[in-house]
Motif scaffolding. Sequence first.
Motif, PDB file in Angstrom:
ATOM      1  N   ALA B 169      16.080  -6.413  -8.602  1.00  0.00           N
ATOM      2  CA  ALA B 169      14.626  -6.406  -8.802  1.00  0.00           C
ATOM      3  C   ALA B 169      13.967  -5.184  -8.159  1.00  0.00           C
ATOM      4  O   ALA B 169      13.026  -4.618  -8.712  1.00  0.00           O
ATOM      5  CB  ALA B 169      14.015  -7.678  -8.222  1.00  0.00           C
ATOM      6  N   LEU B 170      14.461  -4.772  -7.003  1.00  0.00           N
ATOM      7  CA  LEU B 170      13.829  -3.644  -6.308  1.00  0.00           C
ATOM      8  C   LEU B 170      14.353  -2.313  -6.858  1.00  0.00           C
ATOM      9  O   LEU B 170      15.217  -2.291  -7.719  1.00  0.00           O
ATOM     10  CB  LEU B 170      14.085  -3.750  -4.804  1.00  0.00           C
ATOM     11  N   HIS B 171      13.825  -1.219  -6.338  1.00  0.00           N
ATOM     12  CA  HIS B 171      14.224   0.077  -6.877  1.00  0.00           C
ATOM     13  C   HIS B 171      15.517   0.600  -6.265  1.00  0.00           C
ATOM     14  O   HIS B 171      16.029   1.621  -6.687  1.00  0.00           O
ATOM     15  CB  HIS B 171      13.092   1.095  -6.737  1.00  0.00           C
ATOM     16  N   TYR B 179      16.590  -3.864   2.368  1.00  0.00           N
ATOM     17  CA  TYR B 179      15.191  -4.066   2.758  1.00  0.00           C
ATOM     18  C   TYR B 179      15.047  -4.781   4.097  1.00  0.00           C
ATOM     19  O   TYR B 179      14.023  -4.675   4.756  1.00  0.00           O
ATOM     20  CB  TYR B 179      14.398  -4.789   1.659  1.00  0.00           C
ATOM     21  N   CYS B 208      18.677  -1.234 -11.652  1.00  0.00           N
ATOM     22  CA  CYS B 208      17.565  -1.585 -10.760  1.00  0.00           C
ATOM     23  C   CYS B 208      16.290  -1.831 -11.560  1.00  0.00           C
ATOM     24  O   CYS B 208      16.238  -1.567 -12.753  1.00  0.00           O
ATOM     25  CB  CYS B 208      17.335  -0.463  -9.755  1.00  0.00           C
ATOM     26  N   GLY B 236      14.038 -14.985  -0.619  1.00  0.00           N
ATOM     27  CA  GLY B 236      13.105 -13.905  -0.300  1.00  0.00           C
ATOM     28  C   GLY B 236      11.703 -14.346   0.049  1.00  0.00           C
ATOM     29  O   GLY B 236      10.873 -13.536   0.442  1.00  0.00           O
ATOM     30  N   LEU B 237      11.405 -15.636  -0.076  1.00  0.00           N
ATOM     31  CA  LEU B 237      10.022 -16.091   0.087  1.00  0.00           C
ATOM     32  C   LEU B 237       9.690 -16.326   1.554  1.00  0.00           C
ATOM     33  O   LEU B 237      10.302 -17.172   2.194  1.00  0.00           O
ATOM     34  CB  LEU B 237       9.859 -17.396  -0.689  1.00  0.00           C
ATOM     35  N   PRO B 238       8.731 -15.599   2.101  1.00  0.00           N
ATOM     36  CA  PRO B 238       8.453 -15.750   3.529  1.00  0.00           C
ATOM     37  C   PRO B 238       7.705 -17.047   3.836  1.00  0.00           C
ATOM     38  O   PRO B 238       6.978 -17.573   3.000  1.00  0.00           O
ATOM     39  CB  PRO B 238       7.568 -14.548   3.837  1.00  0.00           C
ATOM     40  N   SER B 253       4.351 -10.921   7.418  1.00  0.00           N
ATOM     41  CA  SER B 253       5.639 -11.605   7.390  1.00  0.00           C
ATOM     42  C   SER B 253       6.651 -10.577   7.873  1.00  0.00           C
ATOM     43  O   SER B 253       6.445  -9.372   7.705  1.00  0.00           O
ATOM     44  CB  SER B 253       5.979 -12.046   5.964  1.00  0.00           C
ATOM     45  N   ASN B 255       9.359 -10.057   6.538  1.00  0.00           N
ATOM     46  CA  ASN B 255       9.792  -9.411   5.299  1.00  0.00           C
ATOM     47  C   ASN B 255       8.953  -8.180   4.991  1.00  0.00           C
ATOM     48  O   ASN B 255       9.465  -7.147   4.609  1.00  0.00           O
ATOM     49  CB  ASN B 255       9.648 -10.384   4.124  1.00  0.00           C
ATOM     50  N   GLU B 256       7.617  -8.326   5.118  1.00  0.00           N
ATOM     51  CA  GLU B 256       6.758  -7.182   4.795  1.00  0.00           C
ATOM     52  C   GLU B 256       6.982  -6.048   5.788  1.00  0.00           C
ATOM     53  O   GLU B 256       7.156  -4.892   5.410  1.00  0.00           O
ATOM     54  CB  GLU B 256       5.277  -7.581   4.794  1.00  0.00           C
ATOM     55  N   THR B 259      10.417  -4.557   5.222  1.00  0.00           N
ATOM     56  CA  THR B 259      10.529  -3.867   3.934  1.00  0.00           C
ATOM     57  C   THR B 259       9.792  -2.537   3.972  1.00  0.00           C
ATOM     58  O   THR B 259      10.293  -1.520   3.494  1.00  0.00           O
ATOM     59  CB  THR B 259       9.972  -4.747   2.790  1.00  0.00           C
ATOM     60  N   ARG B 260       8.592  -2.534   4.546  1.00  0.00           N
ATOM     61  CA  ARG B 260       7.870  -1.263   4.665  1.00  0.00           C
ATOM     62  C   ARG B 260       8.706  -0.248   5.434  1.00  0.00           C
ATOM     63  O   ARG B 260       8.748   0.928   5.102  1.00  0.00           O
ATOM     64  CB  ARG B 260       6.539  -1.465   5.396  1.00  0.00           C
ATOM     65  N   MET B 264      11.039   1.137   2.294  1.00  0.00           N
ATOM     66  CA  MET B 264      10.045   2.163   1.977  1.00  0.00           C
ATOM     67  C   MET B 264      10.024   3.281   3.029  1.00  0.00           C
ATOM     68  O   MET B 264       9.288   4.235   2.898  1.00  0.00           O
ATOM     69  CB  MET B 264       8.649   1.536   1.852  1.00  0.00           C
ATOM     70  N   THR B 273       4.541   5.416   2.057  1.00  0.00           N
ATOM     71  CA  THR B 273       4.169   4.043   2.397  1.00  0.00           C
ATOM     72  C   THR B 273       3.750   3.938   3.864  1.00  0.00           C
ATOM     73  O   THR B 273       4.479   4.361   4.753  1.00  0.00           O
ATOM     74  CB  THR B 273       5.347   3.092   2.132  1.00  0.00           C
TER      75      THR B 273
END
Lengths: 293, 460
Positions: B169-171, B179, B208, B236-238, B253, B255-256, B259-260, B264, B273
């Motif tokens: 799903a991600l790049h 991530y 991807c 993946g759901l926080p 979260s 996760n955020e 992930t950043r 990113m 980002t």
Amino acid sequence: MYKILQAEMLTDVTALMVVEAPRVAKYCNPGQFVIVKLDEKGERIPLTICDYDREAGTVTIVFQAVGASTKKMLELHSGDAFQDFVGPLGCASELIDKPIEELKRMKILFVAGGVGAAPVYPQVKWMKEHGVDVDVIVGARTKELVILEDQMREVAGNLIITTDDGSYGRSGMVTKVIEDLYAEGRKYDICVCIGPVIMMKFTCLLTKKLGLPTIVSMNPIMVDGTGMCGACRLTVGDQIKFACVDGPEFDGHLVNFDEAMKRQQMYKTQEGRAMLKLAEGDTHHGGCGHCGE
Amino acid sequence: MDVLKKVPVREQEPKVRATNFEEVCYGYNGEEAVCEAFRCIKCKNPQCVKGCPVGINIPGFIEKVQEGDIAAAYQIISESSALPAICGRVCPQETQCEGKCIRGIKGDPISIGKLERYVADWAKENHVLPKKAEKMNGKKVAVIGSGPAGLTCAGDLAKLGYEVTIFEALHEPGGVLTYGIPEFRLPKSAVVQQEIDNVKSLGVKIECNVVIGKSMTIDQLFEEGFEAVFIGSGAGLPKFMGIPGENANGVFSANEYLTRNNLMKAFDETYDTPISAGKKVAVVGGGNVAMDAARTALRLGAETYIVYRRGEEEIPARAEEVHHAKEEGVIFKLLTNPTEVLVDDKGWVSGLRCVEMELGEPDASGRRRPVVKEGSEFTLEVDTVIMALGTSPNPLISSTTEGLETNKWKCIIAEESNGQTTKEGVYAGGDAVTGAATVILAMEAGKAGARGIHEYLSNR
């Protein structure tokens, strides 16, 4: 890579691009969005789909330069490409699930503010293709910021343009037009309103008074767009919703717009810093009031 | 040399590493590895293998290390594991292989994880690749998700001759390895990318930017000619706490936040980002993800707290992560539970209201249940709060696939032995089935799924 087949400036800071993305074009519907990423170092930018052509395998996006990545995206031309283009994401507009006969009986009002004309367009176009006539109000601050007028005129049953400064079309904000329409004796069964958060907020305050159910499309800060990070969380009624997977469309009378506006400010300082760096390159060494030097 | 003690591993100085994102642990060199390998007494009935979820022939590969034949050691590990450089770094060895090691009864267990890592890193430097299938069988299998479960399943199927496409799903591929787990614990280009390239070298294709459940459905995959599907889409759901103020600016979260930073690369100024790193950060939770988030915040320059409602003994994170976090200066507020995020008039976090806890009777999980200490309320002065409370499976796939059943936690129902779900031709494993767990357990499930799919397609 996802090739740009057409690139056009709609205003000084807004561009329209037709992008080759067959998988997205095949499965997307009005109301959904994509995430684009320019290059390795770019941000993931969520953009509501403006148009699509399943046969040609293309998706049209419209965006405004607000941060470092979108500003770089503005420089792209036909023949260039996005490194990443993922979608369709989010839920399609609920209206398209209704029986056509029911839609034909309904009086539907679309209200677009600024760049919001882009996500409103595919919904109005879908209605036209299914024989449903709808009224559309397109509002902008001033004449130069009215976008997609010709395209919208082709698909809207009745199109009203209004500018805040009166430089084009009617004069005043979209809320004034809605009030005027009601004063003229018009009534609607449902309103779909897409634009800046502040515009959606005031439209919803008005439509609540008018007893007009209103759907809004939220475009908060996102990272992955698949429900993973929760950056896009909103308060809707007494529930926390993720705009990326639960939305982007919600009952406008239940959305906490004030909180949404505050959350949108989250990276304003950082964005400002990145923009300055982009504009000034290595010559920027503080003094901007953003970078703390 | 004291045979009861393991050969110590070299690490970056805590004070230095607290300011950079380079890998904490340097790993063994050849001499150290051989030295450590000779501590292995080659038990007739090796307990370590029983402790390994994927059943690596541990004494077998260690013997090859003793002989200095690292290429042979790598092939032995590769028979059971597709991602040894990763597992050597992130497996909770103390509760698995090393926890069962006979040497550990009196003295230190063999550093199996560090030896595994050494062998995998050596193979990378010397361009030794896992063995490819001799002949492809022309059957197409789709794997959803390129995390540990998906990569393992895809690798095993490719070795059996299947034409495998992974949809990510991600790049970038890698799932949680990319991530979630930070660079300082699991280097992305040197380790993760390398392991992904190894899987690709077996003939696996990775596509991807395809979100199965949104971009297309599982049924559409079958229409496109895939004969079986493995779902390894992770959890993946926080989760959030549901306390007041949680939507304030500055509450993330894990996760955020991760992930950043990881996917990113927000820590690198040349990437667009942004990350709101915070000056004083509270991370709520006690798992590996909480440690990762805290140590990331620390490296971004913040004074960092772990706020965990149970005690030291109950911390679920790997012992090494807790040890490293403390060494680097993360402050542990144990037996502490947040009750409210305080918010200023602009909508930003201005503090975290907490209560102190004490441990009562054991609960359903067997851990002692924390109860609130009367009158213990206090405010932790922080400007950023990161919620690391665990994650649950994303419903994107289960909600768009008819016939695919889930349990009340939204986990996909699948047979443990072969990954078979309630829908024909569809197999699943990893966090999507179990809820958030570990890399190695996801790999075990990926292997089981590959076995299940092979059996299914062989008998058709």
